[in-house]
Design a protein around this motif. Structure first.
Motif: not given
Length: 325
Positions: A156-158, A196-197, A210-212, A246-247
């Motif tokens: 996620l952080t590249g 979103d953690r 829902i939009p995500l 759990y992510h």
């Protein structure tokens, strides 16, 4: 950055010391081994490793060159021939690249070793009520140390796998799952990981997400359409519960893919479209539907939750000593 003991070369791979077979799956032509690798610079120290070896899938280009003269088959052995049926064993020549795919977890914790898809174990269906979730499962998830998902943070952080990212936004990214061979479209397997953690699992989803989820569905369809020419309805998108980590993430496979049956089975895989539809029934305020639902899923007898859920019961045990949770 990988662990020093993680093998990244052929010589390092040959240093594997076998302990036992965890599982074997004739359907996916895979075998999962438990063993150890030495730590470079300290050869007296060894760390546990789970190694999954799987036959790769033949793609269409190789299919047209398998038989004939010249072909990819270099040697055959007759097993049996009777009436209209003939069985042969065949060996592929040097032109065939990557006959097997090797996935390695090193160092491997007991949780990795006991993971349902690695260790052969008996499964039961459990019924996780909201009360059981709050009492047992939620504290279990909260107790996981950040180090267990550090590899996700690195993506996620590249810090890792930047060259594999197919889509990236402030909300989520899409990249190939490590189980895919990156070539065979019929076994295409992608994964979307959210930024979103606070979303740890299916239980944390609310109407506001829902939009995500719709964006993940939309962008995944666009990516496979533009890159591989797959049309509408070509992806099976689903969420695991319980997940292997759990992510929050969404699995996306070719709808024609028949591998990884356990991972796509009823009682583990919740179809993304259905999840979105249920969330649309959420009230504007008040408890969400995944806060109120009893979730039924398969749980292996080696899973860390199995014992806790068993001990929480009032004593209703079947004759085979397996709990009806």
């Amino acid at each position: 950055m990988s662990h020093p003991a993680a093998p990244t070369s052929f010589d390092a791979l040959k240093a594997f010391s076998f302990e036992r077979i965890l599982n074997e799956d004739p359907f996916t032509h895979s075998i999962i081994l438990l063993g150890t690798f030495p730590v470079p610079g300290n050869l007296s120290e060894r760390v546990k490793a789970v190694v999954r070896i799987e036959r790769t899938i033949l793609n269409a280009d190789q299919g047209v060159r398998l038989l004939g003269d010249p072909g990819l088959l270099t040697r055959i052995k007759l097993e049996q021939s009777t009436d209209i049926y003939t069985w042969l064993f065949g060996w592929l020549g040097e032109e065939r690249a990557g006959d097997v795919k090797v996935n390695i977890i090193c160092p491997a914790t007991e949780t990795h070793i006991n993971k349902a898809s690695y260790l052969k174990q008996e499964h039961v269906l459990v019924h996780e009520t909201p009360e059981l979730y709050e009492k047992i499962v939620k504290p279990y998830i909260a107790a996981f140390p950040p180090s267990r998902t550090q590899w996700v943070e690195n993506i996620l952080t590249g810090l890792s796998e930047k060259d594999k990212i197919l889509f990236n936004s402030p909300d989520f990214l899409i990249l190939p799952d490590m189980k895919w061979d990156l070539k065979t479209v019929t076994s295409l397997y992608l994964i979307a990981i959210v930024q979103d953690r606070s979303i740890r699992s299916l239980r944390d989803l609310r109407r506001r997400h829902i939009p995500l989820l719709q964006s993940i569905r939309r962008e995944a369809a666009r990516v496979v359409g533009e890159k591989w020419g797959l049309g509408k309805g070509s992806l099976r998108m689903y969420i695991h519960y319980q997940p292997s980590y759990y992510h929050f993430h969404v699995h996306m496979v070719n709808a024609n893919y028949q591998g990884n049956i356990l991972g796509m089975a009823v009682g583990q895989a919740y179809i993304l479209d259905d999840v979105i539809s249920l969330l649309e029934l959420d009230p504007e305020d008040g408890p969400g539907i995944y806060e109120r639902m009893t979730l039924t899923y398969g749980l292996g007898d080696q899973h860390e939750l199995f014992k806790a859920l068993t001990e929480s019961q009032s004593g209703e045990v079947k004759e085979n000593k397996r709990p009806y949770v």
